[in-house]
Design a protein around this motif. Structure first.
Motif, PDB file in Angstrom:
ATOM      1  N   UNK A 130       4.148   2.532  -3.945  1.00 13.64           N
ATOM      2  CA  UNK A 130       4.436   3.766  -3.195  1.00 13.64           C
ATOM      3  C   UNK A 130       5.875   3.828  -2.675  1.00 13.64           C
ATOM      4  N   UNK A 131       6.519   2.662  -2.452  1.00 18.57           N
ATOM      5  CA  UNK A 131       7.809   2.698  -1.736  1.00 18.57           C
ATOM      6  C   UNK A 131       7.573   3.197  -0.318  1.00 18.57           C
ATOM      7  N   UNK A 132       8.522   3.949   0.229  1.00 18.36           N
ATOM      8  CA  UNK A 132       8.298   4.527   1.570  1.00 18.36           C
ATOM      9  C   UNK A 132       7.561   5.850   1.406  1.00 18.36           C
ATOM     10  N   UNK A 133       6.295   5.894   1.803  1.00 18.21           N
ATOM     11  CA  UNK A 133       5.526   7.137   1.623  1.00 18.21           C
ATOM     12  C   UNK A 133       5.973   8.245   2.571  1.00 18.21           C
ATOM     13  N   UNK A 134       5.771   9.499   2.154  1.00 19.17           N
ATOM     14  CA  UNK A 134       6.119  10.643   3.007  1.00 19.17           C
ATOM     15  C   UNK A 134       5.128  10.798   4.151  1.00 19.17           C
ATOM     16  N   UNK A 138      -1.438   6.304   3.780  1.00 20.82           N
ATOM     17  CA  UNK A 138      -1.083   6.540   2.383  1.00 20.82           C
ATOM     18  C   UNK A 138      -2.347   6.743   1.557  1.00 20.82           C
ATOM     19  N   UNK A 139      -2.427   7.884   0.878  1.00 22.84           N
ATOM     20  CA  UNK A 139      -3.565   8.093  -0.038  1.00 22.84           C
ATOM     21  C   UNK A 139      -3.126   7.749  -1.460  1.00 22.84           C
ATOM     22  N   UNK A 140      -4.085   7.649  -2.342  1.00 20.66           N
ATOM     23  CA  UNK A 140      -3.789   7.291  -3.740  1.00 20.66           C
ATOM     24  C   UNK A 140      -2.996   8.386  -4.433  1.00 20.66           C
ATOM     25  N   UNK A 141      -2.978   9.600  -3.874  1.00 17.74           N
ATOM     26  CA  UNK A 141      -2.244  10.696  -4.516  1.00 17.74           C
ATOM     27  C   UNK A 141      -0.779  10.741  -4.098  1.00 17.74           C
ATOM     28  N   UNK A 142      -0.353   9.845  -3.218  1.00 11.99           N
ATOM     29  CA  UNK A 142       1.051   9.826  -2.791  1.00 11.99           C
ATOM     30  C   UNK A 142       1.956   9.544  -3.996  1.00 11.99           C
ATOM     31  N   UNK A 143       3.215  10.028  -3.898  1.00 12.37           N
ATOM     32  CA  UNK A 143       4.177   9.806  -4.978  1.00 12.37           C
ATOM     33  C   UNK A 143       4.419   8.304  -5.156  1.00 12.37           C
ATOM     34  N   UNK A 144       4.667   7.897  -6.414  1.00 13.36           N
ATOM     35  CA  UNK A 144       4.966   6.486  -6.703  1.00 13.36           C
ATOM     36  C   UNK A 144       6.481   6.336  -6.848  1.00 13.36           C
ATOM     37  N   UNK A 260      -7.533   2.770  -6.647  1.00  9.92           N
ATOM     38  CA  UNK A 260      -8.019   2.718  -5.266  1.00  9.92           C
ATOM     39  C   UNK A 260      -7.104   1.878  -4.382  1.00  9.92           C
ATOM     40  N   UNK A 261      -6.882   2.363  -3.167  1.00  8.52           N
ATOM     41  CA  UNK A 261      -6.213   1.548  -2.150  1.00  8.52           C
ATOM     42  C   UNK A 261      -7.198   0.530  -1.591  1.00  8.52           C
ATOM     43  N   UNK A 302      -2.829   1.973   4.744  1.00  7.37           N
ATOM     44  CA  UNK A 302      -3.649   2.655   3.739  1.00  7.37           C
ATOM     45  C   UNK A 302      -4.567   3.696   4.345  1.00  7.37           C
ATOM     46  N   UNK A 303      -4.869   4.709   3.537  1.00  4.21           N
ATOM     47  CA  UNK A 303      -6.081   5.482   3.729  1.00  4.21           C
ATOM     48  C   UNK A 303      -7.091   4.862   2.757  1.00  4.21           C
TER      49      UNK A 303
END
Ligand code: NAD
Ligand code: UFG
Length: 336
Positions: A130-134, A138-144, A260-261, A302-303
């Motif tokens: 994920x890097x730094x998530x927005x 963090x959900x699995x749909x976050x940008x990679x 999955x997280x 994580x979420x």
């Protein structure tokens, strides 16, 4: 007795805990490892904790000939793929080695699994993708957006596995993104046996409490977090191992690839971890404030809702248990 499960990297920190949980759940685990970052001495502990013989295949996961023999010699029904290189700092200087082992190893494994007609695979990915998530959690749909070589090797393997499942409906793949695995087996017999100075926070605190290292450098007290230190989602390694058992039972009745997280779902700062560790070991941890470590991010956790819903899994052990179990392992020597 349930099926035979091949655990690549099964002699390592996380893989060894997975082997024990698989045996506890009635599976017959087989370890494949080349001991690049572990030792055969772990095997006797595994047999003792598993309460059954655990066969060992000493091989490099990139070696297709050795993999074919392993599938020929054992009635493998599924694979948990943990083998890989994981030192974030080292990867920056050795990208070829990291892509070769992490990506090349996954390709060789999938190829031989395909030949052997074994289509169930659980893959060790990392929240590093994920890097730094927005947004948090963090959900699995976050940008990679991994900002290191190691994270990019994980992202490539994830993409490749999803493509594989898309191309051939026989595949059943669980891609598990671990947050910060920490702690040790509650028996004190398994744990992270770091070579040299540990990179990660909890193993480092163990060495400091044991008097083997002098102090912890806190990488930044000026992060945009309540106490200024970095926040992470620490997940007990036995909870993580149980997540793999849950993933295998989910895959028994699924097809395709699922991502999955695996995290506890809450964050702790560096200062909170140090305080929890001091409470567990009853010793003072000397710390110094240091500049931020290149590549670090301020905060992520994580979420885990998707894993909870799909696997019926959640982390049960808290930060105090993580620290107490890590310290028990250290007091037992902290090595094999
Ligand atoms: P580890 O180094 O303790 O275990 C990895 C195992 O793989 C070791 O026993 C090593 O000898 C073996 N191995 C390495 N290269 C190999 C090769 N070419 N062929 C066969 N075996 C090989 O690391 P770990 O912490 O147990 O990590 C397991 C997996 O989980 C890795 O894929 C890692 O990237 C991933 N992961 C770890 C963390 C973490 O913080 N520990 C976080 C996220 C993801
Ligand atoms: N930290 C310190 N001092 C140290 C070591 C760590 O202050 O000596 C801090 C870090 O800055 C961070 C927290 O403690 O805020 C946790 O650091 P770790 O090194 O234990 O873990 P990371 O979050 O950096 O590592 C995780 C995973 C890796 C993954 C990495 C990439 O454990 O597998 O994220 O960012 F590769």
């Amino acid at each position: 007795m349930k099926e035979t499960i091949l655990v690549t990297g099964g002699a390592g920190y996380i893989g060894s805990h997975i082997v024990v949980e698989l045996a506890r759940a009635g599976y017959a685990p087989v370890v494949l490892d080349n001991f690049a970052n572990s030792t055969p001495a772990v095997m006797s502990r595994l047999q003792a904790l598993a309460g059954r013989p655990v066969p060992l295949v000493t091989a490099d996961v990139r070696d297709a000939v050795a993999l074919r023999s392993a599938f020929h010699d054992h009635p493998i029904a599924a694979v948990v793929h943990c083998a890989g290189l994981k030192a974030v700092g080292e990867a920056e200087g050795r990208p070829l080695a990291y892509y070769d082992v992490n990506v090349g190893g996954a390709i060789a494994l999938a190829e031989v699994m395909g030949e052997a007609g074994v289509a169930t695979l659980v893959f060790s990915s990392s929240a590093t993708v994920y890097g730094q998530p927005d947004d948090l959690p963090v959900t699995e749909d976050a940008a990679l957006r991994p900002h290191n070589v190691y994270g990019r090797t994980k992202r490539v393997v994830e993409d490749f596995l999803r493509d594989l499942a898309h191309a051939n409906a026989n595949w059943r793949i669980a891609i598990l993104r671990y947050f910060n695995p920490a702690g040790a087996h509650s028996s004190g017999m398994l744990g992270e046996a770091s070579r040299g100075r540990p990179n990660n926070l909890v193993p480092l605190l163990c060495k400091i409490a044991a008097g083997e290292l002098a102090e912890v450098a806190i990488y930044g007290g000026d992060w945009p977090t309540p106490d200024g230190t970095g926040i992470r989602d620490y997940l007990h390694v036995q909870d993580l191992a149980e997540g793999h058992v849950a993933a295998l039972s989910y895959l028994a009745a699924a097809t395709g690839a699922i991502t999955l997280n695996l995290g506890a779902g809450s964050g702790h700062s560096v200062l909170e971890v140090i305080a929890a560790f001091e409470a567990s070991c009853g010793r003072k941890i000397t710390r110094v404030m240091s500049p931020r470590r290149p590549g670090d991010v301020a905060c992520y956790y994580a979420d885990p809702a998707r894993a909870e819903a799909i696997l019926d899994w959640r982390a049960k052990r808290d930060l105090g248990t993580i620290c107490a179990d890590a310290w028990r392992w250290q007091k037992n020597g902290g090595r094999y």
